[in-house]
Design an enzyme around this catalytic site. Structure first.
Site, mmCIF file in Angstrom:
data_model
loop_
_atom_site.group_PDB
_atom_site.id
_atom_site.type_symbol
_atom_site.label_atom_id
_atom_site.label_comp_id
_atom_site.label_asym_id
_atom_site.label_seq_id
_atom_site.Cartn_x
_atom_site.Cartn_y
_atom_site.Cartn_z
ATOM 1 N N HIS A 57 16.984 -34.508 -22.608
ATOM 2 C CA HIS A 57 16.477 -33.628 -21.545
ATOM 3 C C HIS A 57 15.662 -32.475 -22.130
ATOM 4 C CE1 HIS A 57 19.168 -35.857 -19.026
ATOM 5 N NE2 HIS A 57 20.244 -35.400 -19.657
ATOM 6 N N HIS A 215 19.122 -39.114 -15.600
ATOM 7 C CA HIS A 215 19.466 -40.206 -16.517
ATOM 8 C C HIS A 215 18.981 -41.531 -15.960
ATOM 9 C CE1 HIS A 215 22.577 -37.048 -16.693
ATOM 10 N NE2 HIS A 215 22.406 -37.164 -17.990
#
Lengths: 329, 329
Positions: A57, A215
């Site tokens: 991320h 995700h």
């Protein structure tokens, strides 16, 4: 799989080494266990802010370590929670008497591991971030997911901690910012986890995943490709349905890239979102556009709206000096 | 084609509108003709820096407009030179007696159009940037191409102009920085120009284009996928063959993303590049990692090495306040 890597086993360690070298003026990277702390510690006695989560991320969270934001970040393997020993080591490295506030995105693995770390430490508190309005319950969590709104929580609480707010005040502020924030994402392509070697999910050439998680978790619906302004409209609608902003409310409008989307498209989405906010009589008083909470190489973006009160605006504007957010210093 | 756009005709205008809205504290966007200037003009009598080029390389150049860097940027259509009327309007908007320095990437269209603008203006000079060591002559230019090294030229000359250096000094400095810089890129995927609707070039699932240009122009060779450290080795080798740095030289090491590559991979390449520089006894004294000179959604990166003398280091460190580069303010 097309990636600039050497081996799937060493991606994280090599990337963290590069991060530490490129920003040696700002951060220090520790290994075994892995965590990132400020190169120059915060003044003694102030609340230490520690965050973390699965890698993939970036720049979240290590890119937000520095003056005015986080004291430490714990990167787990890609899309995998860091472990309690990382969190404990990081907390112990930065705690100087003011206690430790953990800022945790709401994923079951992260929540469980941060809770275990908290149980073994004293003088800690946690802010749980769950700004993603797309879905309740998901592949990796109960309740709503924590996504890009986490950047806003970390910036605003980071400024308060720097200014000397105590642990209870920092926790209350973080929860207030979280409650004032709503986000939703869209994917044009899947991400590819290095260790998996293939896309996390299949998406047709003319399909998008509306409400996708960071995700690659399923969102609200799989839809045919739409113009950017219609995409933005569905996202802003969903956010406002949750946030219920009042006419005239002052907001931060944040368009976040998922990693594979160029700035040109993010600014175009930002433009569309401004029109939607203005149509709702929201007053955009602060902006953020760029890759801040990504999903590896996913093409797509998220929109976050935070209702900013006067205190939050002042704290948002306070100086920050990190690898990914920097102003006033 | 998967892009966050409304129509191929309006991509640039909508994106520029969003850019202007998101950074209204820093820039002002003008339309008809299109150019971006500082929200707060530079002090009167100082050299005004104007750059520009085809769009699709964001944040270059509009993201570098602001204190300590550019006074104006002229964005052309995607991968298309801006026109002389844009350059003249931008120059006239920011010229305050100190003259105008054009910073131009070496592509035939840009060179020709900036020359036409220069002919119609007084008190101007040009720095031509051609840092790409990959190939001589290319799809869109004679000689070497100008790529990410342009960021370094704009930052360093921008600081000098802000400090009051005159036109001749700014031009000489820009040429010195350009001569001290070498870059090379690699593509893992092609970019897709919105108006074309399909990838600019075909690349097999296990192929890379080594030495690619920022418009997808051919590089040195089409190769099978390689580990990141071997990719970095070929790029650093090519750069050093051109730059011929001496043992002990102090350098800026800059790993630039092409738009579709996540930060995790860029830092991993940076780590590999540091090892290669150290093996050559180069001293990395400054770093930059991120998306600064992109090629739409291309996956890949470039490496730039600039030999920094003491003056360049001081000017690199000077305060800058733009949408894409910001420190000290």
């Amino acid at each position: 799989m097309k990636k600039l890597i050497n081996s799937v086993e060493t991606v994280l360690a090599e990337s963290l080494q590069g991060f530490g070298q490129a920003h040696s003026d700002l951060v220090k990277v520790s290994f075994q266990p892995q965590y990132v702390t400020r190169a120059t510690p915060k003044e003694s006695g102030k609340v230490a802010l520690v965050s973390g989560g699965g890698s993939g991320h970036e720049p979240m969270h290590a890119g937000f370590v520095g003056f005015g934001m986080l004291d430490a970040a714990c990167p787990g393997e890609v899309f995998t929670s860091p472990t309690p020993d990382q969190m404990m080591a990081a907390a112990q490295a930065v705690e100087t008497g003011g206690g430790v506030l953990f800022i945790v995105k709401n994923y079951s693995g992260d929540v469980m591991n941060f809770e275990m770390a908290e149980e073994m430490l004293e003088n800690t508190a946690t802010v749980l971030v769950n700004d993603d309005v797309a879905v309740e319950d998901s592949l990796f969590t109960q309740g709503r997911r924590g996504v890009a709104g986490t950047v806003v929580v970390e910036k605003i609480v980071g400024a308060a901690a720097e200014a000397g707010a105590d642990l209870a005040a920092c926790k209350a502020l973080g929860e207030r910012v979280n409650a004032a924030s709503g986000s939703m994402g869209v994917a044009l392509t899947s991400c590819t986890v290095p260790a998996a070697g293939k896309p996390t999910f299949d998406l047709g050439e003319d399909e998008m995943e509306m409400g996708v998680g960071i995700h690659g978790e399923p969102g609200r619906r799989r839809v045919a490709s739409m113009p950017a302004s219609e995409i933005a409209a569905e996202m802003v609608e969903a956010i406002c349905e949750s946030l219920q902003p009042a006419s005239g409310d002052e907001v931060l409008l944040f368009v976040n890239g998922m990693g594979g989307t160029p700035a040109m498209e993010l600014y175009l989405v930002y433009h569309a979102a401004t029109q939607l906010c203005e149509a709702r009589d929201l007053k955009i008083v602060r902006s953020l556009v760029g890759n801040y909470c990504t999903s590896l190489d996913m093409a797509g973006c998220s929109i976050t709206v935070t209702k900013l009160d006067a205190e939050m605006q002042r704290l948002w504007d306070a100086p920050v000096k990190t690898a990914a957010l920097r102003w006033g210093l």
